[in-house]
Each structure stands twice: as C-alpha cells, then as structure tokens.
Motif scaffolding. Sequence first.
Motif, PDB file in Angstrom:
ATOM      1  N   ALA A  35       4.756 -42.036  20.128  1.00 37.19           N
ATOM      2  CA  ALA A  35       5.140 -43.442  20.294  1.00 37.19           C
ATOM      3  C   ALA A  35       5.115 -43.848  21.768  1.00 37.19           C
ATOM      4  CB  ALA A  35       6.531 -43.671  19.701  1.00 37.19           C
ATOM      5  N   LEU A  36       5.651 -42.980  22.623  1.00 36.68           N
ATOM      6  CA  LEU A  36       5.632 -43.271  24.056  1.00 36.68           C
ATOM      7  C   LEU A  36       4.202 -43.317  24.573  1.00 36.68           C
ATOM      8  CD1 LEU A  36       7.344 -43.694  26.620  1.00 36.68           C
ATOM      9  CD2 LEU A  36       7.272 -41.213  26.938  1.00 36.68           C
ATOM     10  N   PHE A  37       3.389 -42.381  24.125  1.00 37.67           N
ATOM     11  CA  PHE A  37       1.983 -42.345  24.522  1.00 37.67           C
ATOM     12  C   PHE A  37       1.259 -43.629  24.122  1.00 37.67           C
ATOM     13  CE2 PHE A  37      -2.367 -41.475  23.046  1.00 37.67           C
ATOM     14  CZ  PHE A  37      -2.962 -41.115  24.241  1.00 37.67           C
ATOM     15  N   SER A  38       1.418 -44.020  22.868  1.00 33.18           N
ATOM     16  CA  SER A  38       0.696 -45.209  22.401  1.00 33.18           C
ATOM     17  C   SER A  38       1.159 -46.465  23.123  1.00 33.18           C
ATOM     18  CB  SER A  38       0.849 -45.367  20.890  1.00 33.18           C
ATOM     19  OG  SER A  38       2.207 -45.576  20.560  1.00 33.18           O
ATOM     20  N   TRP A  39       2.443 -46.557  23.392  1.00 35.45           N
ATOM     21  CA  TRP A  39       2.952 -47.739  24.097  1.00 35.45           C
ATOM     22  C   TRP A  39       2.398 -47.795  25.521  1.00 35.45           C
ATOM     23  CZ3 TRP A  39       7.156 -47.944  27.856  1.00 35.45           C
ATOM     24  CH2 TRP A  39       7.499 -49.244  28.186  1.00 35.45           C
ATOM     25  N   LEU A  40       2.444 -46.660  26.239  1.00 31.75           N
ATOM     26  CA  LEU A  40       1.945 -46.641  27.619  1.00 31.75           C
ATOM     27  C   LEU A  40       0.436 -46.842  27.688  1.00 31.75           C
ATOM     28  CD1 LEU A  40       4.101 -43.774  29.142  1.00 31.75           C
ATOM     29  CD2 LEU A  40       4.290 -46.221  29.586  1.00 31.75           C
ATOM     30  N   VAL A  41      -0.302 -46.175  26.788  1.00 26.54           N
ATOM     31  CA  VAL A  41      -1.761 -46.310  26.807  1.00 26.54           C
ATOM     32  C   VAL A  41      -2.159 -47.744  26.477  1.00 26.54           C
ATOM     33  CG1 VAL A  41      -3.868 -45.624  25.586  1.00 26.54           C
ATOM     34  CG2 VAL A  41      -2.303 -43.901  26.413  1.00 26.54           C
ATOM     35  N   TYR A  42      -1.530 -48.317  25.476  1.00 24.97           N
ATOM     36  CA  TYR A  42      -1.852 -49.702  25.117  1.00 24.97           C
ATOM     37  C   TYR A  42      -1.613 -50.626  26.309  1.00 24.97           C
ATOM     38  CZ  TYR A  42      -1.380 -54.338  23.116  1.00 24.97           C
ATOM     39  OH  TYR A  42      -1.498 -55.673  22.872  1.00 24.97           O
ATOM     40  N   ASP A  43      -0.484 -50.448  26.963  1.00 19.72           N
ATOM     41  CA  ASP A  43      -0.150 -51.315  28.086  1.00 19.72           C
ATOM     42  C   ASP A  43      -1.148 -51.145  29.229  1.00 19.72           C
ATOM     43  OD1 ASP A  43       1.533 -53.260  29.321  1.00 19.72           O
ATOM     44  OD2 ASP A  43       2.419 -51.641  30.535  1.00 19.72           O
ATOM     45  N   HIS A  44      -1.465 -49.895  29.579  1.00 19.05           N
ATOM     46  CA  HIS A  44      -2.373 -49.661  30.702  1.00 19.05           C
ATOM     47  C   HIS A  44      -3.815 -50.050  30.369  1.00 19.05           C
ATOM     48  CE1 HIS A  44       0.847 -46.852  32.246  1.00 19.05           C
ATOM     49  NE2 HIS A  44       0.699 -47.761  33.194  1.00 19.05           N
ATOM     50  N   ILE A  45      -4.251 -49.804  29.137  1.00 19.01           N
ATOM     51  CA  ILE A  45      -5.612 -50.216  28.763  1.00 19.01           C
ATOM     52  C   ILE A  45      -5.720 -51.737  28.726  1.00 19.01           C
ATOM     53  CG2 ILE A  45      -7.229 -50.274  26.813  1.00 19.01           C
ATOM     54  CD1 ILE A  45      -6.579 -47.373  26.305  1.00 19.01           C
ATOM     55  N   ARG A  46      -4.695 -52.407  28.244  1.00 14.43           N
ATOM     56  CA  ARG A  46      -4.704 -53.868  28.219  1.00 14.43           C
ATOM     57  C   ARG A  46      -4.845 -54.422  29.636  1.00 14.43           C
ATOM     58  NH1 ARG A  46      -0.931 -57.488  29.102  1.00 14.43           N
ATOM     59  NH2 ARG A  46       0.746 -55.972  29.111  1.00 14.43           N
ATOM     60  N   LEU A  47      -4.081 -53.846  30.570  1.00 13.60           N
ATOM     61  CA  LEU A  47      -4.180 -54.311  31.961  1.00 13.60           C
ATOM     62  C   LEU A  47      -5.544 -54.000  32.562  1.00 13.60           C
ATOM     63  CD1 LEU A  47      -0.653 -53.340  33.328  1.00 13.60           C
ATOM     64  CD2 LEU A  47      -1.525 -55.622  32.832  1.00 13.60           C
ATOM     65  N   ALA A  48      -6.094 -52.801  32.259  1.00  5.17           N
ATOM     66  CA  ALA A  48      -7.412 -52.445  32.816  1.00  5.17           C
ATOM     67  C   ALA A  48      -8.500 -53.346  32.266  1.00  5.17           C
ATOM     68  CB  ALA A  48      -7.719 -50.984  32.491  1.00  5.17           C
ATOM     69  N   LEU A  49      -8.465 -53.641  30.987  1.00  8.10           N
ATOM     70  CA  LEU A  49      -9.479 -54.530  30.413  1.00  8.10           C
ATOM     71  C   LEU A  49      -9.304 -55.966  30.903  1.00  8.10           C
ATOM     72  CD1 LEU A  49      -9.697 -53.161  26.777  1.00  8.10           C
ATOM     73  CD2 LEU A  49     -11.340 -52.841  28.630  1.00  8.10           C
ATOM     74  N   TRP A  50      -8.080 -56.369  31.105  1.00  8.03           N
ATOM     75  CA  TRP A  50      -7.825 -57.712  31.635  1.00  8.03           C
ATOM     76  C   TRP A  50      -8.371 -57.834  33.057  1.00  8.03           C
ATOM     77  CZ3 TRP A  50      -6.618 -62.117  29.473  1.00  8.03           C
ATOM     78  CH2 TRP A  50      -6.147 -63.161  30.260  1.00  8.03           C
ATOM     79  N   ASP A  51      -8.131 -56.791  33.860  1.00 11.37           N
ATOM     80  CA  ASP A  51      -8.654 -56.798  35.228  1.00 11.37           C
ATOM     81  C   ASP A  51     -10.179 -56.771  35.244  1.00 11.37           C
ATOM     82  OD1 ASP A  51      -6.124 -56.879  36.263  1.00 11.37           O
ATOM     83  OD2 ASP A  51      -6.010 -54.716  36.669  1.00 11.37           O
ATOM     84  N   SER A  52     -10.774 -56.048  34.310  1.00  7.23           N
ATOM     85  CA  SER A  52     -12.240 -55.964  34.295  1.00  7.23           C
ATOM     86  C   SER A  52     -12.882 -57.292  33.892  1.00  7.23           C
ATOM     87  CB  SER A  52     -12.701 -54.851  33.355  1.00  7.23           C
ATOM     88  OG  SER A  52     -12.416 -55.183  32.019  1.00  7.23           O
TER      89      SER A  52
END
Length: 182
Positions: A35-52
């Motif tokens: 659960a912690l992994f999915s929450w952190l990965v989702y958050d960081h991937i969302r930010l990386a894709l938003w920045d891209s």
Amino acid sequence: MIAYPRSRRKIVFISPRVQGGTALFFSAIVVAGAALFSWLVYDHIRLALWDSTYRGHFLIRTPYQIVDDIVISHLAALFVGVLAMSFLAFFLLMRRIRAGIRRVAEVLAMSAEGDLSTPTNAPGLKEIQSFGEQLDAARSHTLSGIREIREDLAFLRSGSASPEECRSRWEDLKGKIGRVAP
C-alpha cells in the motif's frame, strides 16, 4: 527389485492458531508495504508525467524512460523495507515465544523439585499462555491427589479404623498413588 511408491510429505500444522496468526502478521507487513509502495509510486509517477507534459516535444522520451528510475528506486525500497520489517517481526515474535517457553520450563523445573502451587503466568503468545494454564490445571490436579493421599495416610496412621476398613482404605490408597505416580 520391487519399487515402492514414495509417499509424499504432508505439511502438518503444529497449531493452526499459532501459525495462522503469525502468517497473518507477516501478510499484514507485506500488504502495508504494498500500500505504501503504490501510494508513493503513484504520486511520484503522476508528478513525473505532469512535469514531462510541460517539456513538450523538446525532450522526446518514452513513458518508460520517464518513470523507470522512479519505479526501480521504489521497488528496491519496497524490497528492503518489507525484508527489514519481516526480520524485525520475526525477531520480536521469537523473543516473545522464547520468554513464554522459558517461563514454562522454569515452572516445570520447579514442579520437578516439588513445587506444584506456583502459577505459570507465561508471557508471550496466547497459545503459550493457554499451555501454561493447562499446565497449572494438571499440576493442581496432581496436588489435590497428593493432598488426598496425605489425608488417607494420616487416617491410616491414626489407627482409629477397623482392620477391614483399614484394608479397604489401603487398597484405595494404592490406586490413588498409582494415578498420581504411575
């Protein structure tokens, strides 16, 4: 030479309550890590894709190239974190089990020396506490049998019984002794 079929080993639970609770404990660690992994990965991937998306066509990268560092670092952290928590949980469980078994062993040693009245009060898992209570019940049953034997011996020593009653009580006493110390 006759070939006999090999029998397959069966997994035998010692006590489903002990192993089931322990398995659920370790499963909870894995689920919490996921659960912690999915929450952190989702958050960081969302930010990386938003920045891209802001960079547009200037840096042409595939989505995998954008998120591969994030996913790999989080997977490594997940592996290390779950492994560390599992080791910690294992050692804490072993410590609790060892404390309970040590207390049960102390009480059994005291019983061998003749002390049948000290309660076990085993710390640790519920199953070890339950075993301590069962041990206390067996010891109190033995102690009550010894008290009955002492009362019968005191009556026989007093000499106030007739020879027939004395013989009958003596036979009963031998049976009681046989039940306490086979």
